[in-house]
Design a protein around this motif. Structure first.
Motif, PDB file in Angstrom:
ATOM      1  N   THR A 342       4.731  18.728 -89.592  1.00 60.28           N
ATOM      2  CA  THR A 342       3.591  19.222 -90.378  1.00 60.28           C
ATOM      3  C   THR A 342       4.009  19.534 -91.811  1.00 60.28           C
ATOM      4  O   THR A 342       3.315  19.165 -92.772  1.00 60.28           O
ATOM      5  CB  THR A 342       2.980  20.470 -89.721  1.00 60.28           C
ATOM      6  N   ILE A 343       5.150  20.215 -91.972  1.00 65.50           N
ATOM      7  CA  ILE A 343       5.651  20.543 -93.317  1.00 65.50           C
ATOM      8  C   ILE A 343       5.962  19.265 -94.087  1.00 65.50           C
ATOM      9  O   ILE A 343       5.581  19.117 -95.260  1.00 65.50           O
ATOM     10  CB  ILE A 343       6.901  21.447 -93.219  1.00 65.50           C
ATOM     11  N   LEU A 344       6.632  18.329 -93.413  1.00 65.10           N
ATOM     12  CA  LEU A 344       6.968  17.054 -94.051  1.00 65.10           C
ATOM     13  C   LEU A 344       5.697  16.257 -94.367  1.00 65.10           C
ATOM     14  O   LEU A 344       5.591  15.615 -95.427  1.00 65.10           O
ATOM     15  CB  LEU A 344       7.883  16.243 -93.131  1.00 65.10           C
ATOM     16  N   GLY A 345       4.718  16.318 -93.463  1.00 63.69           N
ATOM     17  CA  GLY A 345       3.440  15.635 -93.681  1.00 63.69           C
ATOM     18  C   GLY A 345       2.692  16.182 -94.880  1.00 63.69           C
ATOM     19  O   GLY A 345       2.079  15.433 -95.643  1.00 63.69           O
ATOM     20  N   LEU A 346       2.741  17.510 -95.064  1.00 63.33           N
ATOM     21  CA  LEU A 346       2.108  18.140 -96.232  1.00 63.33           C
ATOM     22  C   LEU A 346       2.744  17.647 -97.531  1.00 63.33           C
ATOM     23  O   LEU A 346       2.048  17.367 -98.511  1.00 63.33           O
ATOM     24  CB  LEU A 346       2.229  19.664 -96.148  1.00 63.33           C
TER      25      LEU A 346
END
Length: 791
Positions: A342-346
Motif C-alpha cells: 500500500t505504501i509503495l502503491g501510494l
C-alpha cells in the motif's frame, strides 16, 4: 507471543526475498492503479454533490421524433412555476459559446462560456458572487461577473472582487462596460462558466419557438417524479396548442417533455452522450480486475509455498497452538506485505498522477485534506488482506501434525486445481485486455485513415466577433483576405465541421415534413472544405437568387424525404420561407464516427438561422506561416471589431478532438494489458520457480535415464502451455461480446477482425514459454548428483 510471531513473519519474508518482492511488487502496482481509479471514480460521481438541493433538482427536457434535447423555451418555466405546486423553484439559463475578449489595463481574457441566468437559477445552484448575490432591480438590468481566475488576471491588485470598468472586444473598438464583481466557478459542477450575466428574468418576449434555453426545477422532497413528469408534459402540450401548434401534426403528437435528475447530467444524461460513463465503467472494471489479479497472484504463491511452512505448523500444533492462532499469525504476515504494498502503491500513484491528470483532463491530488482516499485506503488494505490472505491462512493453519512430521505431507488435489484455476483466470483477463487494445487501435486507425468526405488539412479557423448576416457584409473582409498571397479561398459559416451541430428545424418537401439539421453558409464554403457535389451545383455569385432563396441538401436529407430528382424542387422552412434546391452534396462526417451523418440543409439566407461568425481560410501549405503572420499584422484593418486579438486554430486539430475519448480508452486498455500481463508473468515466474524446485529429483532421474534438455523443457512447459491455451479459449467469447458491443457504439466502424484473437494467443503462449523456460533452465543445467545425494 505477538512479538515472537512478528519476528518469525519478518524472518520468513526475508528468507524468501524473491517471492516476497514479487508479492509486494505485484500488489503495489495493482494498488497504484486502483488508487488512481478510485480517485477518478470519486471525482466523476461527485459533480454538484456540494449543492444542498442536489437530490431535488431536475432539468426539463424535450423528446422529439428524432432526438432528445435539454433545450426548452423560456415561457415553459413560467408556466410550470405558476401551475404546478410540487415545484418549489424554477431557474432558466442559456449558455453562449461565442468567444469574445474582455480586457483591462493589466491584461486580456477570452470568454468562451458566458452563462446568462436568472436570479432563481443562481439561488438554486448556490452561485454566489464575492460581493454577495443580489437580484437585479428591473428586467433591463444586467449584472456581469467574471470567474475568480479571470478577474485576478484583469485586476491583480483588487483582492475583494469589487466592481470595475472593462473593455469588451478590442480596445480599438472602444466598447466599455461595467463589471459587477467576481464569482467562484466550481469546476466540479455541471454548471460551468467563465463569466455570468445575472438577470431578473431570462428570455423576455420569446415564445415557444425559441428552444435554446435550459429549464431547471427544484421539487419538494418526496415528490412523485413520474406523476410530476406527466403533469409537466400535459402542461407543455397545452401551452404549445395556445401558441398555435397544429394538434394533428405528427411532430406535435410525438413530442413530449421529460425530467432528468441533476445527478445524471455529468455521466449519463437522457439527452446527450454517455461517453464519460462508459469510460468510467471501463476504468473501474480495469482497476478492480487488476487488483483481483494481484490478489490471485498473492493467494497462488502463498498456497504454492505451503510445503515450506508445514513442519513449522506441525510443531506449533504439537506444542498446543490453536488453529485460529496460526491463522492470525499468517494473516499478520500477509498484512505486513499488504501494508508495504500500500505504501509503495501510494508512492507509485503519486509519480503517475500527473500523466493520469493530463490524459483525463482532471486535476486530482492525493494529498488533499478532504480527500476520500484517507478513509478508503484503510478499507482497501483490510479488504485485500482478507481477500488475498484468508484462504492461504486457512490452508496453512489446517495442516495435520501427524502427516507433516512423518514426512508424508503433500498439498491436496484441491489446492492444485485451485492454483491452476487462478492462473487461468489471470491470463484470461490479460487476453481480454490484449484483444480489446488491438481492436480499439484498429478502430482508431480506421477513423484516422478513412475518407471523411471533406479535407480539413490546411484549413484555418479564425476566431471572430463580428456577425455576418449576408454576403454583402462579409465580402469586404473576404476581399482583403484573398488578396494575401497564399490564401486560396475564404468563407464564413455558423457551425464548423468539428462535431458542432448548427441546430434543427422543420422543413417540408412535397407535403412531407421532416426535421433537418441546418448550417448557414456563405459562398466558397464547399470549395474551402473540398466537399464533393453529387448533383446540381454549389452556391455561385453568378446566380443572384442564391443569396435569397437557394438551398443545397446532403445525400442523407435526400434519402430522408425519399426524393429521386431533388434538384429544382422547392423546400419550405422556417417562417414559411421557400427555397429552391440547386444541388446535392455527398455526405461528410462533420460529427465524427460515432454519429451517423445528419440530414442537413445548407442555405445562405435563413431567417431562423444562427449568426455566421466562423471564418475559415484554405491556405497553401508552403505559405502557411507567412499567411498567418500577415493576417496577424493586418487584422486590425481587416476586422476592426477583433482588432489586435487575432486568434486561430487548425481545423484538422479541432476535428481530431472528436477521437479524444477513444484515445483515452486506448490508453486505458494499453495500461491494462501491460499491467495484467506483467502481474500474470510475475506470478507465473514465481509459480514456475516453485514447481521446478519441487521437481528437481524427478528431473535428475530423467536426465540419468537419458532424457534430453529439449524433452525436459517440454515436460515442464506442457502443463503451463495447456493452462494458457485454456485461458485463451475461455476469454475469446467474452472478448468478442465486449468488443462487438463497443464497436456498435460507432455509426462507422470496422468489421470485427480475427487477428487480435490470434495475436493474443501467440503473445501469451510465447511469454509463458519464455518465462517458464528461464526457470527450467537452472534445473536442466543442474548436476543430478546434487539433487539425489541425500536419497
Amino acid at each position: 507471543m505477538f512479538k515472537l510471531n512478528l519476528k518469525i513473519a519478518l524472518r520468513n519474508l526475508w528468507r524468501n526475498k524473491i517471492i516476497t518482492f514479487i508479492n509486494i511488487g505485484g500488489l503495489a502496482i495493482a494498488l497504484a492503479a486502483f488508487i488512481l481509479v478510485t480517485m477518478y471514480f470519486t471525482y466523476e460521481t461527485g459533480f454538484d454533490k456540494e449543492n444542498p438541493n442536489y437530490n431535488e433538482i431536475y432539468v426539463v427536457g424535450r423528446q422529439l421524433p428524432d432526438f432528445k434535447t435539454n433545450n426548452t423555451p423560456p415561457p415553459l418555466g413560467k408556466a410550470i412555476k405558476a401551475e404546478i405546486p410540487e415545484v418549489v423553484s424554477v431557474g432558466t439559463m442559456k449558455m453562449s459559446f461565442f468567444e469574445f475578449p474582455v480586457s483591462s489595463d493589466h491584461g486580456v481574457v477570452f470568454l468562451s462560456k458566458c452563462l446568462y441566468l436568472d436570479y432563481a437559477a443562481a439561488k438554486m445552484f448556490n452561485i454566489k458572487p464575492n460581493v454577495g448575490l443580489t437580484q437585479p432591480e428591473s428586467t433591463t438590468e444586467n449584472l456581469f461577473y467574471l470567474s475568480n481566475e479571470n478577474y485576478k488576471t484583469l485586476f491583480p491588485h483588487n483582492k475583494n472582487g469589487q466592481p470595475e470598468m472593462i473593455w469588451l472586444g478590442s480596445k480599438s473598438a472602444n466598447m466599455t462596460g461595467k463589471l459587477s464583481g467576481s464569482i467562484f466557478a466550481d469546476p466540479h459542477s455541471n454548471i460551468t462558466f467563465d463569466a455570468i450575466s445575472l438577470m431578473k428574468e431570462v428570455g423576455i418576449g420569446e415564445n415557444y419557438g425559441y428552444n435554446n434555453y435550459k429549464t431547471y426545477i427544484q421539487v419538494k422532497p418526496g415528490t412523485d417524479i413520474q406523476a410530476l413528469e406527466a403533469k409537466i408534459n400535459a402542461l407543455y402540450k397545452k401551452e404549445l396548442l395556445k401558441d398555435g401548434e397544429d394538434p394533428n401534426n405528427e411532430t406535435f403528437k410525438a413530442t413530449k417533455a421529460f425530467l432528468d435528475p441533476l445527478k445524471n447530467q455529468h455521466l449519463k444524461p437522457k439527452a446527450g452522450t454517455d461517453a464519460n460513463y462508459k469510460v468510467l465503467v471501463a476504468l473501474s472494471v480495469l482497476g478492480i480486475l487488476i487488483l483481483v489479479i494481484a490478489c490471485i497472484n498473492f493467494t497462488n504463491l502463498s498456497i504454492a509455498q505451503a510445503t515450506k511452512r508445514a513442519k513449522e505448523v506441525g510443531v506449533k500444533k504439537v506444542m498446543g497452538a490453536y488453529r485460529f492462532q496460526l491463522a492470525f499469525q499468517f494473516l499478520t504476515e500477509i498484512l505486513i506485505q499488504c501494508l508495504a504494498a500500500t505504501i509503495l502503491g501510494l508512492i507509485m500513484a503519486e509519480i503517475i498522477l500527473p500523466k493520469f491528470n493530463n490524459l483525463f483532463v482532471v486535476n486530482l491530488s492525493i494529498w488533499v485534506a478532504n480527500s476520500a482516499l484517507f478513509w478508503q485506503l484503510p478499507l482497501i488494505l483490510i479488504f485485500i488482506t482478507l481477500i488475498a490472505g484468508i484462504y492461504p491462512a486457512m490452508v496453512l493453519s489446517g495442516f495435520k501434525p501427524a502427516l507433516v512430521l512423518k514426512g508424508n505431507f503433500q498439498t491436496s488435489k484441491q489446492s492444485y486445481w485451485l492454483r491452476n484455476s487462478l492462473l487461468v483466470v489471470q491470463f484470461s483477463v490479460a487476453v481480454v485486455f490484449i484483444i480489446g487494445l488491438l481492436i480499439i487501435s484498429s478502430q482508431l486507425k480506421y477513423m484516422r485513415t478513412q475518407d471523411i468526405g471533406f479535407k480539413p488539412e490546411q484549413v484555418v479557423y479564425i476566431k471572430n466577433l463580428a456577425y455576418f448576416v449576408s454576403p454583402s457584409k462579409f465580402d469586404p473582409i473576404r476581399d482583403k483576405m484573398v488578396k494575401i498571397p497564399g490564401v486560396k479561398s475564404v468563407t464564413v459559416t455558423n457551425a464548423l465541421p468539428d462535431g458542432s451541430d448548427g441546430g434543427k428545424n422543420k422543413y417540408t418537401v412535397d407535403g412531407k415534413e421532416q426535421s433537418l439539421s441546418f448550417t448557414d453558409v456563405d459562398f466558397d464554403y464547399f470549395e474551402t472544405l473540398d466537399i464533393k457535389i453529387k448533383e446540381g451545383r454549389t452556391f455561385s455569385r453568378e446566380f443572384k437568387t442564391d443569396t435569397a432563396n437557394s438551398a443545397i441538401l446532403n445525400e442523407a436529407a435526400v434519402a430522408k424525404y425519399g426524393l429521386t430528382n431533388p434538384v429544382g424542387k422547392t423546400i419550405k422552412g422556417c417562417q414559411n420561407k421557400e427555397y429552391k434546391i440547386v444541388g446535392v452534396i455527398r455526405d461528410f462526417k462533420a460529427l465524427g464516427f460515432e454519429k451517423a451523418v445528419q440530414p442537413t440543409i445548407y442555405a445562405i439566407n435563413d431567417p431562423c438561422g444562427n449568426p455566421k461568425t466562423e471564418i475559415m481560410l484554405k491556405i497553401e501549405e508552403s505559405r502557411m506561416s507567412e499567411v498567418l503572420s500577415t493576417l496577424k499584422s493586418q487584422w486590425p484593418e481587416i476586422n476592426k471589431l477583433d482588432g489586435d486579438n487575432f486568434r486561430y486554430q487548425f481545423l484538422d486539430e479541432m476535428y481530431g478532438k472528436l477521437f479524444k475519448k477513444q484515445e483515452q480508452l486506448q490508453s486505458v486498455f494499453f495500461a491494462a494489458a501491460i499491467l495484467t500481463i506483467f502481474i500474470a508473468i510475475l506470478g507465473l515466474f514465481a509459480f514456475a520457480k516453485y514447481i521446478t524446485t519441487g521437481r528437481m529429483k524427478e528431473i535428475a532421474i530423467r536426465k540419468i535415464l537419458g532424457a534430453s534438455h529439449l524433452q525436459i523443457f517440454k515436460l515442464i512447459n506442457s502443463s503451463f502451455f495447456v493452462m494458457v491455451l485454456i485461458a485463451n479459449i475461455i476469454s475469446w467469447p467474452l472478448a468478442y461480446i465486449l468488443t462487438k458491443k463497443w464497436l456498435e457504439t460507432f455509426a462507422y466502424r470496422i468489421d470485427l477482425p480475427l487477428f487480435p484473437f490470434l495475436i493474443s494467443a501467440a503473445l501469451t503462449i510465447l511469454l509463458t514459454i519464455i518465462t517458464v523456460s528461464i526457470q527450467a533452465n537452472s534445473a536442466v543445467k543442474a548436476n543430478p548428483v546434487d539433487a539425489l545425494k541425500y536419497e
